[in-house]
Design an enzyme around this catalytic site. Structure first.
Site, PDB file in Angstrom:
ATOM      1  N   ARG A 262      -0.535   9.424   1.273  1.00 33.69           N
ATOM      2  CA  ARG A 262      -1.864   9.999   1.090  1.00 33.69           C
ATOM      3  C   ARG A 262      -1.875  11.517   0.997  1.00 33.69           C
ATOM      4  NH1 ARG A 262      -5.356   6.287   5.370  1.00 33.69           N
ATOM      5  NH2 ARG A 262      -5.390   4.391   4.097  1.00 33.69           N
TER       6      ARG A 262
ATOM      7  N   GLU B  93       0.838  -1.199   0.000  1.00 31.36           N
ATOM      8  CA  GLU B  93       0.000   0.000   0.000  1.00 31.36           C
ATOM      9  C   GLU B  93       0.868   1.241   0.000  1.00 31.36           C
ATOM     10  OE1 GLU B  93      -3.037  -0.055   2.993  1.00 31.36           O
ATOM     11  OE2 GLU B  93      -4.026  -1.823   2.160  1.00 31.36           O
TER      12      GLU B  93
ATOM     13  N   HIS C  34      -8.261  11.255   2.508  1.00 27.56           N
ATOM     14  CA  HIS C  34      -7.978  10.083   1.684  1.00 27.56           C
ATOM     15  C   HIS C  34      -8.076  10.492   0.212  1.00 27.56           C
ATOM     16  CE1 HIS C  34      -8.044   6.032   0.069  1.00 27.56           C
ATOM     17  NE2 HIS C  34      -7.726   5.578   1.262  1.00 27.56           N
TER      18      HIS C  34
ATOM     19  N   HIS D  37     -10.774  11.984   6.145  1.00 29.50           N
ATOM     20  CA  HIS D  37     -10.746  10.552   6.428  1.00 29.50           C
ATOM     21  C   HIS D  37     -10.297  10.190   7.841  1.00 29.50           C
ATOM     22  CE1 HIS D  37     -10.273   6.276   5.763  1.00 29.50           C
ATOM     23  NE2 HIS D  37      -8.970   6.328   5.998  1.00 29.50           N
TER      24      HIS D  37
ATOM     25  N   ARG E 114      -0.531   9.847   8.591  1.00 31.54           N
ATOM     26  CA  ARG E 114      -0.559   8.419   8.940  1.00 31.54           C
ATOM     27  C   ARG E 114      -0.183   7.538   7.757  1.00 31.54           C
ATOM     28  NH1 ARG E 114      -4.304   4.442   8.454  1.00 31.54           N
ATOM     29  NH2 ARG E 114      -6.084   5.794   8.004  1.00 31.54           N
TER      30      ARG E 114
END
Length: 545
Positions: free
Chosen positions: A296, A134, A251, A357, A392
């Site tokens: 992100r 990811e 996000h 998000h 994050r």
């Protein structure tokens, strides 16, 4: 699990205070929040004594339950704790608490193995764990369960562990009204039950806030409406310090279709080869340093700027590079959900845009979830332990829930208290139906203010404009009393002001806090956290991490 009676282990010197109370209202632990952090804390706490687990709604509505990403853990032979640490630090942009990150990645690896041994099922490729890549990760280290339903499966798993546990009592449909504090010691909380329309007190020496973040108060958010910062503002009102609340992660790929909710489209799609394309199907970031797996904050900023640069500019997530069998196997949930909105993800691109998000900051805690108030703990998205820094890393949130739930319970066993528990004077909550429409109107106003002026890209002018609008709302609705809807209005306004003031004070761009008037990182703010509490009302930038 071995059950250890709390009278032998806990509160020996003050048990006489509990005897005069209704036993159903006194617990060794009161845990507020029904997501993964709250469920895990309840499971571990039940080994030590009695537990009250309180949910705002039913036990299937939480960010954890809706989480489509996986859980990150360096359990692959070609991965390492050290590399997971490095990736988390890099994405956090020099604002992480390094000690907290080391704890996260090291203890996280062990706790993932522990829940597998307890029966948690993660997806496998034949006999081996199916580990995904990811955004922001340098290695494949993300585990999934039932494809893109990892959060749901983890919540279900921990629910199964606690369902028949006699030490745990569930309180559903209950709103956190106030944390009870005397002499800087927390001793429980006051709640209101929507169904019975009565308030009630739960008394304890260990109150654990696991209520999630506040991103649901934005106009466009992947969160349920219930994610409105209730635990954060309750802790603030009780005197707890709030830290780095200006860091809201957006996000990059939420559904962007008129009359449809901003449905989250998992990072795992891009990890398996999905591409970001324009109206003509041309890859957008083919000639830039960005890729579909960039962090992100970087992708959200780029997509937002691309869409804003002209009329009819759209971004689509194309799954044409992923085999149809893989889509049906790993992303069946997304396949079925998006069909409801008229989108076949196998044959057509999915229109996407960023949406609020995740709350990166929150209630300031130490390495065990402890706050500046004795007996008050915070874990999960409601907390700011420093593991995420300024942004994050994907799939670290579920890991954080598990690691700090366990640490929090362990620490609370050794806590010392100076103030005996005494029932609070009566202070009943009331509900006036006429205020419901006013509440929804003001909430929509706040959502619009935050989206337009405290959104993905901010500047002094937009933040001052937001502060002025919010201050006018605060002045208008500063009505004393304990009426539910008016209290909710006041809490939302205060949360929005905390966020706005934090963004104004941080005169730089770092991670998911992006200011057009201060486009670069400023060393003055490196490893420095913004902190505020109700008693001083002064927002300070402190170097503590």
């Amino acid at each position: 699990m071995q059950q250890i009676p709390f009278r032998k282990r806990l509160l020996r010197k003050r048990i006489h205070n509990a005897r005069s109370m209704n036993k159903k209202k006194y617990f060794d632990f009161v845990i507020v929040g029904q997501g993964l952090a709250g469920l895990a804390a309840a499971y571990y706490a039940s080994e030590q004594g009695t537990v009250a687990l309180v949910s705002k709604e039913n036990f299937n509505i939480s960010n954890s339950y809706l989480a489509q990403g996986g859980i990150a853990s360096a359990i692959s032979p070609d991965d390492s704790i050290k590399q997971h640490y490095k990736d988390t630090i890099a994405v956090g942009k020099n604002l992480c608490n390094k000690k907290a990150v080391k704890i996260l990645v090291a203890e996280g690896k062990n706790i993932v193995r522990e829940i597998i041994s307890l029966g948690m099922k993660f997806d496998r490729n034949n006999t081996e764990l199916d580990i995904s890549l990811e955004g922001g990760h340098s290695k494949r280290r993300v585990l999934h369960s039932n494809g893109s339903s990892t959060g749901k499966e983890l919540v279900r798993f921990f629910r199964s562990l606690i369902t028949k546990n006699e030490n745990i009592t569930l309180f559903g449909n209950s709103f956190l009204f106030r944390i009870l504090v005397r002499n800087r010691d927390a001793h429980g909380a006051l709640f209101y039950n929507y169904k019975t329309q009565k308030d009630f007190r739960l008394l304890t020496y260990r109150t654990i806030i696991a209520t999630g973040g506040l991103a649901g108060i934005y106009h466009k958010s992947t969160n349920p409406l219930s994610t409105s910062g209730d635990g954060i503002i309750a802790a603030y009102n009780a005197g707890a310090e709030i830290e780095n609340i200006e860091f809201i992660q957006f996000h990059p790929t939420a559904l962007n279709k008129k009359s449809c909710p901003p449905f989250l489209l998992s990072e795992a799609l891009r990890g398996d080869g999905a591409l970001l394309v324009d109206n003509n199907g041309k890859r957008i970031f083919s000639n830039t340093e960005l890729t579909e797996l960039s962090p992100r904050d970087e992708l959200s900023k780029a997509i937002y700027q691309y869409i804003s640069a002209g009329k009819n500019r759209n971004v689509f997530l194309s799954l044409s590079q992923i085999e149809k069998s893989v889509i049906r196997r790993k992303f069946s949930y997304l396949l079925n959900e998006l069909k409801k909105y008229g989108i076949d993800i196998i044959t057509s691109g999915i229109p996407v845009a960023p949406a609020a998000h995740y709350t990166v900051g929150g209630i300031k805690t130490g390495l065990f979830g402890e706050t500046n108030i004795t007996g008050l703990y915070a874990i999960g998205e409601a907390a700011s332990a420093g593991v995420h820094g300024a942004n994050r890393l994907a799939s670290n949130s579920l890991l954080e829930c598990l690691v700090f739930a366990k640490r929090c319970v362990k620490h609370s066993r050794s806590s010392s208290f100076t103030t005996p528990i005494k029932p609070e004077p009566e202070s009943s909550l009331t509900i006036e139906d006429k205020n419901e429409k006013i509440f929804h109107k003001v909430r929509n106003q706040i959502a619009k203010i935050l989206w337009e002026d405290v959104g993905i890209i901010r500047n002094a002018a937009s933040l001052i404009r937001a502060k002025e609008k919010l201050s006018k709302l605060r002045e208008k609705y500063s009505i004393p009393g304990n009426e539910y809807y008016l209290l909710q209005i006041q809490n939302l306004i205060q949360l929005a002001l905390l966020l706005t003031n934090g963004a104004l004070a941080r005169k730089e761009s770092r991670g998911c806090h992006i200011r057009s008037d201060y486009p670069n990182q400023n060393k003055k703010f490196e490893r420095n956290s913004s902190q505020i509490n109700k008693h001083t009302r002064l927002l300070k930038i402190r170097r503590e991490r």
